[in-house]
Design a protein around this motif. Sequence first.
Motif, PDB file in Angstrom:
ATOM      1  N   SER A 158       4.374  -1.932  -1.884  1.00 44.43           N
ATOM      2  CA  SER A 158       3.310  -2.924  -1.993  1.00 44.43           C
ATOM      3  C   SER A 158       3.754  -4.175  -1.251  1.00 44.43           C
ATOM      4  O   SER A 158       4.861  -4.235  -0.703  1.00 44.43           O
ATOM      5  CB  SER A 158       3.039  -3.260  -3.463  1.00 44.43           C
ATOM      6  OG  SER A 158       4.182  -3.872  -4.043  1.00 44.43           O
ATOM      7  N   GLN A 159       2.883  -5.212  -1.264  1.00 43.71           N
ATOM      8  CA  GLN A 159       3.281  -6.487  -0.680  1.00 43.71           C
ATOM      9  C   GLN A 159       4.304  -7.174  -1.569  1.00 43.71           C
ATOM     10  O   GLN A 159       4.439  -6.868  -2.747  1.00 43.71           O
ATOM     11  CB  GLN A 159       2.068  -7.397  -0.489  1.00 43.71           C
ATOM     12  CG  GLN A 159       1.274  -7.075   0.761  1.00 43.71           C
ATOM     13  CD  GLN A 159       0.329  -8.186   1.176  1.00 43.71           C
ATOM     14  OE1 GLN A 159      -0.112  -8.966   0.349  1.00 43.71           O
ATOM     15  NE2 GLN A 159      -0.003  -8.250   2.452  1.00 43.71           N
ATOM     16  N   GLY A 160       4.999  -8.141  -0.988  1.00 49.11           N
ATOM     17  CA  GLY A 160       6.004  -8.893  -1.727  1.00 49.11           C
ATOM     18  C   GLY A 160       7.365  -8.759  -1.078  1.00 49.11           C
ATOM     19  O   GLY A 160       7.591  -7.879  -0.234  1.00 49.11           O
ATOM     20  N   TRP A 161       8.262  -9.637  -1.444  1.00 45.19           N
ATOM     21  CA  TRP A 161       9.616  -9.602  -0.883  1.00 45.19           C
ATOM     22  C   TRP A 161      10.295  -8.280  -1.227  1.00 45.19           C
ATOM     23  O   TRP A 161      10.465  -7.944  -2.390  1.00 45.19           O
ATOM     24  CB  TRP A 161      10.448 -10.753  -1.434  1.00 45.19           C
ATOM     25  CG  TRP A 161      10.003 -12.085  -0.933  1.00 45.19           C
ATOM     26  CD1 TRP A 161       9.492 -12.376   0.295  1.00 45.19           C
ATOM     27  CD2 TRP A 161      10.032 -13.312  -1.648  1.00 45.19           C
ATOM     28  NE1 TRP A 161       9.199 -13.711   0.392  1.00 45.19           N
ATOM     29  CE2 TRP A 161       9.522 -14.314  -0.783  1.00 45.19           C
ATOM     30  CE3 TRP A 161      10.434 -13.684  -2.944  1.00 45.19           C
ATOM     31  CZ2 TRP A 161       9.409 -15.644  -1.162  1.00 45.19           C
ATOM     32  CZ3 TRP A 161      10.327 -15.006  -3.316  1.00 45.19           C
ATOM     33  CH2 TRP A 161       9.832 -15.983  -2.428  1.00 45.19           C
ATOM     34  N   GLY A 162      10.659  -7.515  -0.224  1.00 41.41           N
ATOM     35  CA  GLY A 162      11.348  -6.249  -0.427  1.00 41.41           C
ATOM     36  C   GLY A 162      10.525  -5.218  -1.159  1.00 41.41           C
ATOM     37  O   GLY A 162      11.066  -4.289  -1.753  1.00 41.41           O
ATOM     38  N   GLY A 163       9.196  -5.338  -1.103  1.00 43.62           N
ATOM     39  CA  GLY A 163       8.335  -4.485  -1.910  1.00 43.62           C
ATOM     40  C   GLY A 163       7.881  -3.192  -1.270  1.00 43.62           C
ATOM     41  O   GLY A 163       7.176  -2.425  -1.913  1.00 43.62           O
ATOM     42  N   ALA A 164       8.257  -2.939  -0.004  1.00 43.89           N
ATOM     43  CA  ALA A 164       7.705  -1.786   0.706  1.00 43.89           C
ATOM     44  C   ALA A 164       8.802  -1.012   1.422  1.00 43.89           C
ATOM     45  O   ALA A 164       9.921  -1.506   1.620  1.00 43.89           O
ATOM     46  CB  ALA A 164       6.651  -2.247   1.702  1.00 43.89           C
ATOM     47  N   SER A 165       8.452   0.194   1.836  1.00 41.91           N
ATOM     48  CA  SER A 165       9.353   1.014   2.644  1.00 41.91           C
ATOM     49  C   SER A 165       8.506   1.827   3.626  1.00 41.91           C
ATOM     50  O   SER A 165       7.284   1.902   3.498  1.00 41.91           O
ATOM     51  CB  SER A 165      10.199   1.949   1.770  1.00 41.91           C
ATOM     52  OG  SER A 165       9.380   2.881   1.074  1.00 41.91           O
ATOM     53  N   ASN A 166       9.184   2.416   4.596  1.00 43.37           N
ATOM     54  CA  ASN A 166       8.536   3.304   5.571  1.00 43.37           C
ATOM     55  C   ASN A 166       7.447   2.559   6.352  1.00 43.37           C
ATOM     56  O   ASN A 166       6.243   2.819   6.204  1.00 43.37           O
ATOM     57  CB  ASN A 166       7.952   4.529   4.874  1.00 43.37           C
ATOM     58  CG  ASN A 166       7.508   5.604   5.862  1.00 43.37           C
ATOM     59  OD1 ASN A 166       7.838   5.547   7.053  1.00 43.37           O
ATOM     60  ND2 ASN A 166       6.748   6.570   5.380  1.00 43.37           N
ATOM     61  N   ALA A 167       7.868   1.649   7.201  1.00 40.05           N
ATOM     62  CA  ALA A 167       6.931   0.880   8.020  1.00 40.05           C
ATOM     63  C   ALA A 167       6.046   1.801   8.862  1.00 40.05           C
ATOM     64  O   ALA A 167       6.506   2.811   9.395  1.00 40.05           O
ATOM     65  CB  ALA A 167       7.689  -0.069   8.934  1.00 40.05           C
ATOM     66  N   VAL A 168       4.757   1.451   8.961  1.00 34.29           N
ATOM     67  CA  VAL A 168       3.817   2.186   9.814  1.00 34.29           C
ATOM     68  C   VAL A 168       3.726   1.411  11.132  1.00 34.29           C
ATOM     69  O   VAL A 168       3.128   0.336  11.183  1.00 34.29           O
ATOM     70  CB  VAL A 168       2.435   2.306   9.151  1.00 34.29           C
ATOM     71  CG1 VAL A 168       1.497   3.109  10.044  1.00 34.29           C
ATOM     72  CG2 VAL A 168       2.556   2.966   7.786  1.00 34.29           C
ATOM     73  N   THR A 169       4.308   1.945  12.167  1.00 32.83           N
ATOM     74  CA  THR A 169       4.410   1.217  13.434  1.00 32.83           C
ATOM     75  C   THR A 169       3.343   1.617  14.448  1.00 32.83           C
ATOM     76  O   THR A 169       3.233   0.976  15.493  1.00 32.83           O
ATOM     77  CB  THR A 169       5.800   1.425  14.055  1.00 32.83           C
ATOM     78  OG1 THR A 169       6.040   2.821  14.209  1.00 32.83           O
ATOM     79  CG2 THR A 169       6.882   0.820  13.165  1.00 32.83           C
ATOM     80  N   ALA A 170       2.569   2.647  14.151  1.00 24.93           N
ATOM     81  CA  ALA A 170       1.496   3.076  15.057  1.00 24.93           C
ATOM     82  C   ALA A 170       0.148   2.645  14.508  1.00 24.93           C
ATOM     83  O   ALA A 170      -0.190   2.950  13.357  1.00 24.93           O
ATOM     84  CB  ALA A 170       1.514   4.589  15.240  1.00 24.93           C
ATOM     85  N   PRO A 171      -0.660   1.911  15.289  1.00 21.85           N
ATOM     86  CA  PRO A 171      -1.993   1.527  14.824  1.00 21.85           C
ATOM     87  C   PRO A 171      -2.946   2.713  14.804  1.00 21.85           C
ATOM     88  O   PRO A 171      -2.756   3.701  15.525  1.00 21.85           O
ATOM     89  CB  PRO A 171      -2.452   0.485  15.849  1.00 21.85           C
ATOM     90  CG  PRO A 171      -1.441   0.458  16.931  1.00 21.85           C
ATOM     91  CD  PRO A 171      -0.361   1.421  16.629  1.00 21.85           C
ATOM     92  N   ASP A 172      -3.967   2.597  13.979  1.00 18.73           N
ATOM     93  CA  ASP A 172      -5.070   3.556  13.973  1.00 18.73           C
ATOM     94  C   ASP A 172      -6.337   2.864  14.451  1.00 18.73           C
ATOM     95  O   ASP A 172      -6.595   1.704  14.108  1.00 18.73           O
ATOM     96  CB  ASP A 172      -5.294   4.126  12.568  1.00 18.73           C
ATOM     97  CG  ASP A 172      -4.181   5.052  12.126  1.00 18.73           C
ATOM     98  OD1 ASP A 172      -3.680   5.815  12.971  1.00 18.73           O
ATOM     99  OD2 ASP A 172      -3.783   4.999  10.944  1.00 18.73           O
ATOM    100  N   LEU A 173      -7.119   3.571  15.237  1.00 21.07           N
ATOM    101  CA  LEU A 173      -8.389   3.063  15.753  1.00 21.07           C
ATOM    102  C   LEU A 173      -9.522   3.758  15.012  1.00 21.07           C
ATOM    103  O   LEU A 173      -9.572   4.990  14.949  1.00 21.07           O
ATOM    104  CB  LEU A 173      -8.491   3.330  17.254  1.00 21.07           C
ATOM    105  CG  LEU A 173      -9.705   2.744  17.970  1.00 21.07           C
ATOM    106  CD1 LEU A 173      -9.640   1.216  17.986  1.00 21.07           C
ATOM    107  CD2 LEU A 173      -9.780   3.264  19.405  1.00 21.07           C
ATOM    108  N   TYR A 174     -10.419   2.955  14.441  1.00 19.17           N
ATOM    109  CA  TYR A 174     -11.556   3.488  13.678  1.00 19.17           C
ATOM    110  C   TYR A 174     -12.833   3.252  14.475  1.00 19.17           C
ATOM    111  O   TYR A 174     -13.156   2.109  14.828  1.00 19.17           O
ATOM    112  CB  TYR A 174     -11.636   2.774  12.333  1.00 19.17           C
ATOM    113  CG  TYR A 174     -12.771   3.231  11.437  1.00 19.17           C
ATOM    114  CD1 TYR A 174     -12.682   4.417  10.726  1.00 19.17           C
ATOM    115  CD2 TYR A 174     -13.923   2.460  11.293  1.00 19.17           C
ATOM    116  CE1 TYR A 174     -13.723   4.826   9.883  1.00 19.17           C
ATOM    117  CE2 TYR A 174     -14.958   2.860  10.450  1.00 19.17           C
ATOM    118  CZ  TYR A 174     -14.854   4.046   9.758  1.00 19.17           C
ATOM    119  OH  TYR A 174     -15.880   4.440   8.942  1.00 19.17           O
TER     120      TYR A 174
END
Length: 528
Positions: free
Chosen positions: A343-359
């Motif tokens: 989730s959001q927050g300091w140190g709250g997430a893992s596994n960054a999504v580095t590829a954008p998606d186009l809708y």
Amino acid sequence: MARVTMWAAVLQLMVMVAWTWSGVEGQGYWEVVVPNAGIASMHSAVTHLGSVVLLDRTNIGDSQLPLPNGVCRDNPADRANTHDCTAHSALYTPGSNAIRPLFVFTDTWCSSGQFDGNGMLVQTGGDADGVTKIRTFTPCGDGNCDWVETATNLQEGRWYASNQILPDGTQIVVGGRGSTTVEYVPANGRGTSYLDLLATTGDAQQDNLYPFVHLLPNNQLFIFANRDSCLFDWQTNTIVGTLPQIPGEPRNYPSAGSSVMLALSAADGFTYAEVLVCGGAQYGAYMSGNTGAPASKTCGRIAPLAAGAGWAMEDMPQARTMGDMVLLPSKQVLIINGAAAGSQGWGGASNAVTAPDLYSPYNAAGTRFQTLTGTNVPRVYHSTANLIQDGSVIVAGSNTHQFYTFTGEFPTELRVERFIPPYMGGGIQVTAGPATLAYGAAFTVTVAANNPTTIELNLIAPPFVTHSYSMGQRLLQLAVSAPAGDGNGGYNVDSTAPPSNVVAPAGYYMMFPVADGAVGYAWWVKIG
């Protein structure tokens, strides 16, 4: 009358050549435009002069961007450094890639903002000594503009609130941590007003912060918090309708999905509106610190003014929390930044999504998503994404720590990147057009393009971006004539300005020419 700069024309040519050379259709590409901006951008906004305001919090200690001429910020209320000679805001100029330090005094941590009708950025709230503050930034061409702390304060402290410009020129400021009210800036006599939606959606981890607020074409507001939403009459401060609960996870901070209102079109008189909400986090991931909890993979889409309105759900290619949603001149939506777990927050997430998606919202269900080229720079908590005048997207920030920390899985990120979507190329640009437009006025622009069959004119209002939400983002597709050659290599296109300040609140818009699907360089126009 404004003129397109030489660097912009050269840039368009470079992009066209790059796409021709690459042979890879529809993926986009990335470049680092500033190796070290000196600050991590928690908030950002594009001015009508083309510059990009970058803004962090002040209670963070020294940045890596010195203030000029020995200037220092002496603030006894600062929690980290009461004598601070570094900047916590900056102005980035695309093209030259110059960074100019700006001076901001009170704490802007997790604050909100919006441009007014004259292109002035109005910035509200924050934390600590900044919680009730109103600040302004008026763009200039001489390098002398800076932040101004106004003598007028908010009526209530606002931390994690959302702003939306209204037809009367004021901004509504909605919610914030510990707040169940709305108020207006400048104050318009309506004071603060209780909003039941904010009270009923305040779960144990407060998943109703940074509520999504969209001005609908019937002059009501769509307000979304946690998983619930309502129609709000800002003129009477009353809820006039409620909508079904979106399935799935919480969608607002700290679970952090994102939202846009899709394009309003002259084809139906700008009367039909759809809202898209994507991403989020599992309930409890923030409270428990479960950084591995899979993020939401779903998007919901609703026409809030339609009879029997309900959510149509679909899956994204990638699970995502903290994704930024950017309305593109092609009427598509770019979903960029974020993480696949936590989730959001300091140190709250893992596994960054580095590829954008186009809708692509007008494709058939099941065929709307496309994954684009990724970056090697993770952008998680406190990152931003802004559409700029050439049609590309400036991506900045990412600081998942309380202070600037350059070690660990997600170090504080000072690089500024540019993502170039696949639609760019061909040297398309408006070469002549109006600087101002009255509502409903007919006008003509001249577009440089290569023998186009069709040319669209699409207006985009630049938002204030923070915490995965772009406040005031708006896209209008204008009615246009068939392009007519002017005998000098350009094409004249006749159009009509939006009909009212409900459809298009007064202010500056980027008018993008789109020739046979290829997006050109935008022309700034002031409406109202």
